[in-house]
Design a protein around this motif. Structure first.
Motif, short mmCIF file in Angstrom:
data_model
loop_
_atom_site.label_atom_id
_atom_site.label_comp_id
_atom_site.label_asym_id
_atom_site.label_seq_id
_atom_site.Cartn_x
_atom_site.Cartn_y
_atom_site.Cartn_z
N ALA A 130 -3.35 4.98 -7.24
CA ALA A 130 -2.42 4.50 -6.22
C ALA A 130 -3.12 4.39 -4.88
O ALA A 130 -4.20 4.95 -4.66
N TYR A 182 3.22 1.57 1.06
CA TYR A 182 3.75 1.18 -0.24
C TYR A 182 4.78 0.06 -0.10
O TYR A 182 4.80 -0.88 -0.91
N PHE A 235 13.12 1.57 -5.81
CA PHE A 235 12.32 2.59 -5.12
C PHE A 235 13.18 3.44 -4.19
O PHE A 235 13.10 4.67 -4.20
N LEU A 291 6.51 -0.70 -10.25
CA LEU A 291 6.32 0.62 -9.63
C LEU A 291 5.47 1.53 -10.50
O LEU A 291 4.65 2.31 -9.99
N VAL A 340 3.04 4.29 -8.37
CA VAL A 340 3.92 4.88 -7.36
C VAL A 340 4.89 5.86 -8.01
O VAL A 340 5.28 6.86 -7.40
#
Length: 446
Positions: free
Chosen positions: A28, A225, A244, A279, A284
């Protein structure tokens, strides 16, 4: 300087590969890929060149695009541009943020065949289709993941290299640590949960144990992000944002499964499936799927439409939960530090267990079966892992839990397949009713 376990893996790759493969570090954003690549290059090679494709000049991009057919001239120009002498079999060339320029990644096949130098790549969002759809992925490329720093690496950063070996010894012998030592380790563990495993957050925290500085570092990462979503999820970015942003609320529920109706009454998994995949592939989140029939194996029975979405880093979850308010209003810091978590805030401890299991090499699965007509069939098991060809159920509990009925039902229903059952909780090692009760920090050894 932060000590990372992946460094030993890089040394192992160099020793075994001898230039016959390139190595891609996948992780990430802000997890420390560039840092570890630079340290490795400086310490283990006579010379090195680091090409940052996030900020590479056009002359370098043109070199890859138009002049790679003549390797002698290519490397001569590269050496001249970076004012660095390159030595056969003693130099490393690093392609940093290689996802920004896929052409360089495709050429790895030919650079490795040339055999003069070693090649190390770093990339975030590397698994996204947008970053690979126009290239042929080289078979000469090995992959390794860099995940957030684990509890042991956090303790190293705090100057403690003796605690985890002792914890491991007690885990292996299933021996209690004793009240005083356990209390001390839980105090350190709570700090790790709050700060998380992102290097920038740890560096900010360790200068005076400053939680506010750590929180600000995590806010910057979370904003980054969100910027990535707008750049790399074009066309469905609003759905990615919705999934998210909903993670803390979903995890605060008793059963923690992601329910799309909380986003919109008409939301359907098919419409949001790409958002969950984005994601997960951006690393993430840690997706955890319902294994509907453990008898046939966890992966074979995984229901991808029923999942829990844990944040890949628990420290980021702590900040994400209160992202729209000031640090001083983030009640989780006080609740975790003083061991005052309520039932909804218990999501933090389940998230850290997910993170530690993922770091231990496990894919994440849970077991959920609802049967209102017959409560005997109603079960919720937080995690399932495979140990010695058996399925071990894991539940995360508070210190004052009263029962473990779901584990009891699971053991009875799947008895031929069930291995050691575990309860992870804030107390010391204990065996009761055929279930091993382990401190939360021992999840790293499962």
């Amino acid at each position: 300087m932060l000590k990372r376990k992946i460094y030993d893996d890089l040394l192992d790759w160099k020793r075994k590969s001898k230039g016959q493969t390139a190595l891609l570090i996948d992780g990430a954003r802000r997890v420390g890929k560039s840092y570890i690549a630079e340290r490795f290059a400086e310490n283990e090679y006579k010379s090195h060149i680091i090409i940052d494709f996030g900020n590479a000049p056009q002359d370098i991009l043109d070199l890859f695009s138009y002049e790679s057919s003549d390797m002698d001239l290519f490397f001569a120009k590269l050496s001249a541009f970076y004012s660095t002498l390159l030595y056969k079999r003693e130099s490393l060339i690093v392609f940093d943020e290689v996802q920004q320029f896929p052409r360089a990644r495709q050429l790895i096949k030919y650079f490795v065949a040339d055999g003069r130098y070693d090649f190390l790549e770093t990339g975030s969002l590397i698994r996204l289709k947008k970053n690979t759809e126009n290239i042929i992925i080289p078979s000469e490329e090995e992959h390794i993941e860099l995940l957030p720093m684990d509890f042991e690496e956090f303790l190293w950063a705090m100057g403690d290299e003796v605690t985890v070996p002792l914890i491991r010894k007690c885990f292996e012998s299933k021996t209690p640590l004793g009240q005083t030592l356990h209390r001390k380790i839980m105090n350190d563990f709570r700090q790790y949960v709050l700060v998380g495993g992102m290097p920038q957050s740890i560096l900010a925290y360790r200068n005076g144990k400053d939680f506010e500085a750590s929180d600000e570092a995590k806010r910057r990462i979370l904003r980054l992000y969100r910027d990535d979503v707008s750049k790399f999820a074009a066309g469905y970015e609003e759905k990615v944002y919705a999934v998210f942003d909903g993670i803390p609320g979903q995890l605060s529920k008793k059963e923690k499964k992601y329910t799309l109706s909380s986003i919109s009454r008409d939301a359907r998994f098919r419409a949001y499936e790409d958002s969950f995949i984005w994601l997960n592939e951006a690393m993430v989140i840690n997706a955890c799927f319902n294994a509907t029939d453990p008898n046939v194996g966890l992966a074979l029975s995984a229901d991808h439409a029923m999942q829990k979405c844990y944040m890949a880093d628990t420290g980021l979850l702590v900040t994400h939960t209160f992202m729209d308010t000031a640090f001083t209003d983030n009640e989780l810091y006080r609740a975790i530090l003083f061991d005052k978590l309520d039932i909804n805030e218990g999501m933090i401890m389940e998230n850290i267990v997910a993170q530690m299991l993922r770091r231990g090499g496990h894919r994440l699965y849970f077991y959920s079966r609802s049967d209102s007509a017959n409560r005997v069939n109603h079960m919720e098991i937080d995690f399932l892992i495979t140990e010695k060809k058996k399925i071990s159920p894991i539940e995360v509990k508070s210190a004052n839990y009263r029962s473990h009925s779901s584990i009891d039902k699971f053991r009875k229903k799947f008895s031929p397949k069930v291995g050691t059952p575990y309860i992870l909780y804030p107390k010391d090692v204990m065996e009761k009713d055929g279930i091993w009760h382990l401190p939360l920090y021992m999840a790293m050894f499962l």
